[in-house]
Design an enzyme around this catalytic site. Structure first.
Site, PDB file in Angstrom:
ATOM      1  N   GLY A 144     -21.440 -35.015 -28.466  1.00  0.00           N
ATOM      2  CA  GLY A 144     -21.077 -35.881 -29.598  1.00  0.00           C
ATOM      3  C   GLY A 144     -19.929 -36.773 -29.177  1.00  0.00           C
ATOM      4  O   GLY A 144     -19.311 -36.567 -28.124  1.00  0.00           O
ATOM      5  N   LEU A 145     -19.661 -37.741 -30.026  1.00  0.00           N
ATOM      6  CA  LEU A 145     -18.596 -38.704 -29.725  1.00  0.00           C
ATOM      7  C   LEU A 145     -17.234 -38.018 -29.605  1.00  0.00           C
ATOM      8  O   LEU A 145     -17.052 -36.906 -30.131  1.00  0.00           O
ATOM      9  CB  LEU A 145     -18.512 -39.736 -30.859  1.00  0.00           C
ATOM     10  CG  LEU A 145     -19.697 -40.686 -31.009  1.00  0.00           C
ATOM     11  CD1 LEU A 145     -19.587 -41.443 -32.333  1.00  0.00           C
ATOM     12  CD2 LEU A 145     -19.764 -41.658 -29.838  1.00  0.00           C
ATOM     13  N   SER A 146     -16.294 -38.700 -28.991  1.00  0.00           N
ATOM     14  CA  SER A 146     -14.920 -38.214 -28.977  1.00  0.00           C
ATOM     15  C   SER A 146     -14.430 -38.128 -30.425  1.00  0.00           C
ATOM     16  O   SER A 146     -14.644 -39.060 -31.204  1.00  0.00           O
ATOM     17  CB  SER A 146     -14.040 -39.196 -28.182  1.00  0.00           C
ATOM     18  OG  SER A 146     -12.699 -38.789 -28.229  1.00  0.00           O
ATOM     19  N   GLY A 147     -13.850 -37.004 -30.794  1.00  0.00           N
ATOM     20  CA  GLY A 147     -13.371 -36.824 -32.168  1.00  0.00           C
ATOM     21  C   GLY A 147     -14.439 -36.359 -33.133  1.00  0.00           C
ATOM     22  O   GLY A 147     -14.187 -36.207 -34.332  1.00  0.00           O
ATOM     23  N   SER A 206     -21.066 -35.903 -22.990  1.00  0.00           N
ATOM     24  CA  SER A 206     -22.391 -36.023 -22.358  1.00  0.00           C
ATOM     25  C   SER A 206     -23.264 -37.052 -23.081  1.00  0.00           C
ATOM     26  O   SER A 206     -24.228 -36.691 -23.754  1.00  0.00           O
ATOM     27  CB  SER A 206     -23.086 -34.666 -22.243  1.00  0.00           C
ATOM     28  OG  SER A 206     -22.874 -33.836 -23.358  1.00  0.00           O
ATOM     29  N   LYS A 212     -16.294 -31.417 -31.458  1.00  0.00           N
ATOM     30  CA  LYS A 212     -16.825 -30.453 -30.479  1.00  0.00           C
ATOM     31  C   LYS A 212     -15.822 -29.319 -30.212  1.00  0.00           C
ATOM     32  O   LYS A 212     -16.183 -28.143 -30.274  1.00  0.00           O
ATOM     33  CB  LYS A 212     -17.181 -31.166 -29.155  1.00  0.00           C
ATOM     34  CG  LYS A 212     -18.232 -32.252 -29.293  1.00  0.00           C
ATOM     35  CD  LYS A 212     -18.530 -32.933 -27.977  1.00  0.00           C
ATOM     36  CE  LYS A 212     -17.376 -33.681 -27.365  1.00  0.00           C
ATOM     37  NZ  LYS A 212     -16.856 -34.803 -28.171  1.00  0.00           N
ATOM     38  N   THR A 213     -14.594 -29.684 -29.879  1.00  0.00           N
ATOM     39  CA  THR A 213     -13.588 -28.672 -29.525  1.00  0.00           C
ATOM     40  C   THR A 213     -13.280 -27.779 -30.723  1.00  0.00           C
ATOM     41  O   THR A 213     -13.178 -26.550 -30.584  1.00  0.00           O
ATOM     42  CB  THR A 213     -12.285 -29.374 -29.063  1.00  0.00           C
ATOM     43  OG1 THR A 213     -12.635 -30.363 -28.096  1.00  0.00           O
ATOM     44  CG2 THR A 213     -11.302 -28.405 -28.467  1.00  0.00           C
TER      45      THR A 213
HETATM   46  P1  ADP Z   1     -13.908 -33.630 -29.911  1.00  0.00           P
HETATM   47  O1  ADP Z   1     -13.671 -32.349 -29.163  1.00  0.00           O
HETATM   48  O2  ADP Z   1     -15.345 -33.855 -30.251  1.00  0.00           O
HETATM   49  O3  ADP Z   1     -13.274 -34.814 -29.249  1.00  0.00           O
HETATM   50  P2  ADP Z   1     -12.007 -32.545 -31.776  1.00  0.00           P
HETATM   51  O4  ADP Z   1     -12.555 -31.208 -32.168  1.00  0.00           O
HETATM   52  O5  ADP Z   1     -10.909 -32.575 -30.754  1.00  0.00           O
HETATM   53  O6  ADP Z   1     -13.209 -33.496 -31.344  1.00  0.00           O
HETATM   54  O7  ADP Z   1     -11.467 -33.299 -33.060  1.00  0.00           O
HETATM   55  C1  ADP Z   1     -12.162 -33.340 -34.287  1.00  0.00           C
HETATM   56  C2  ADP Z   1     -11.174 -33.604 -35.420  1.00  0.00           C
HETATM   57  O8  ADP Z   1     -11.901 -33.756 -36.636  1.00  0.00           O
HETATM   58  C3  ADP Z   1     -10.200 -32.451 -35.633  1.00  0.00           C
HETATM   59  O9  ADP Z   1      -8.920 -32.997 -35.939  1.00  0.00           O
HETATM   60  C4  ADP Z   1     -10.772 -31.727 -36.853  1.00  0.00           C
HETATM   61  O10 ADP Z   1      -9.776 -31.081 -37.622  1.00  0.00           O
HETATM   62  C5  ADP Z   1     -11.360 -32.907 -37.626  1.00  0.00           C
HETATM   63  N1  ADP Z   1     -12.452 -32.537 -38.536  1.00  0.00           N
HETATM   64  C6  ADP Z   1     -12.513 -32.887 -39.850  1.00  0.00           C
HETATM   65  N2  ADP Z   1     -13.602 -32.395 -40.436  1.00  0.00           N
HETATM   66  C7  ADP Z   1     -14.279 -31.682 -39.499  1.00  0.00           C
HETATM   67  C8  ADP Z   1     -15.481 -30.920 -39.510  1.00  0.00           C
HETATM   68  N3  ADP Z   1     -16.213 -30.771 -40.617  1.00  0.00           N
HETATM   69  N4  ADP Z   1     -15.889 -30.332 -38.370  1.00  0.00           N
HETATM   70  C9  ADP Z   1     -15.156 -30.491 -37.223  1.00  0.00           C
HETATM   71  N5  ADP Z   1     -14.002 -31.205 -37.138  1.00  0.00           N
HETATM   72  C10 ADP Z   1     -13.559 -31.793 -38.272  1.00  0.00           C
END
Ligand code: ADP
Length: 181
Positions: free
Chosen positions: A16-19, A90, A22-23
């Site tokens: 999935g996109l950044s943000g 990815s 995933k983490t």
């Molecule tokens: P990635 O690893 O994809 O870059 P992160 O997990 O680091 O994304 O960041 C996602 C952000 O979105 C976090 O700050 C998280 O708290 C916020 N968020 C808000 N709603 C959701 C949700 N329903 N599921 C996952 N993350 C969420």
């Protein structure tokens, strides 16, 4: 690290996109499985790029090689019955297909579906702002493509959901898969 669960190893691949989340989802899933005494190993760019792939840069061929290495390592883990939870943007179908072909039946593709405008609003690491200003080039979703998975094993749409809701949704899907294997 031996799972007392009867399942074989799995490679849970969050794309999935950044943000997109995933983490966050990987951490939540790891915690829920841990409470059930199911050990997992979490892999992401930070872990891999400071070790296994520290010789690689960010050119397309390096990104492909990075993902290939992660897939090969995850496969080795899965052969031991270990579940890995992998968080990697990815962005291309080609990359994800390569992972599937390396990992085989153990591959569980999870599409963390969060629209670009929401990811950009979250801008967890301030990267979208930098990409919009042109300070980061080839940023996925801005000036580099993200190919939406057409047939993921699991799709988690996070827009309008709380973190907890999304984690529970993912955990439920994964536990169902583990129970079947
Ligand atoms: P990635 O690893 O994809 O870059 P992160 O997990 O680091 O994304 O960041 C996602 C952000 O979105 C976090 O700050 C998280 O708290 C916020 N968020 C808000 N709603 C959701 C949700 N329903 N599921 C996952 N993350 C969420």
């Amino acid at each position: 690290m031996v799972n007392d669960f009867k399942s074989k190893g799995k490679v849970i691949w969050l794309t999935g996109l950044s943000g997109s989340g995933k983490t966050t989802l990987a951490n939540g899933l790891q915690e829920i499985l841990g409470e059930k005494k199911i050990s997992t190993k979490s892999l992401d760019g930070d872990v891999i790029r400071t070790g296994l792939s520290k010789d690689l840069g960010f050119l397309e061929k390096d990104r492909d090689e990075n993902i290939r290495r992660v897939a090969e390592v995850s496969k080795l883990f899965s052969d031991l019955g270990i579940i890995t939870i992998n968080s990697f943007i990815s962005p291309t179908k080609k990359m994800r297909d390569q992972v599937r072909s390396i990992v085989g039946d153990c591959f569980v593709e999870v599409y963390v579906n969060t629209p670009l405008n929401i990811c950009e609003l979250r801008d967890v690491k301030g990267l979208y702002a930098k990409a919009r200003k042109g300070e980061i080039k080839n940023f996925t979703g801005i000036d580099s493509v993200y190919e939406v998975p057409l047939n993921p094993d699991i799709e988690i749409a996070t827009e309008g959901k709380t973190v907890q809701e999304s984690i529970e949704e993912l955990a439920e899907c994964i536990i169902t898969i583990l129970n079947k294997s």
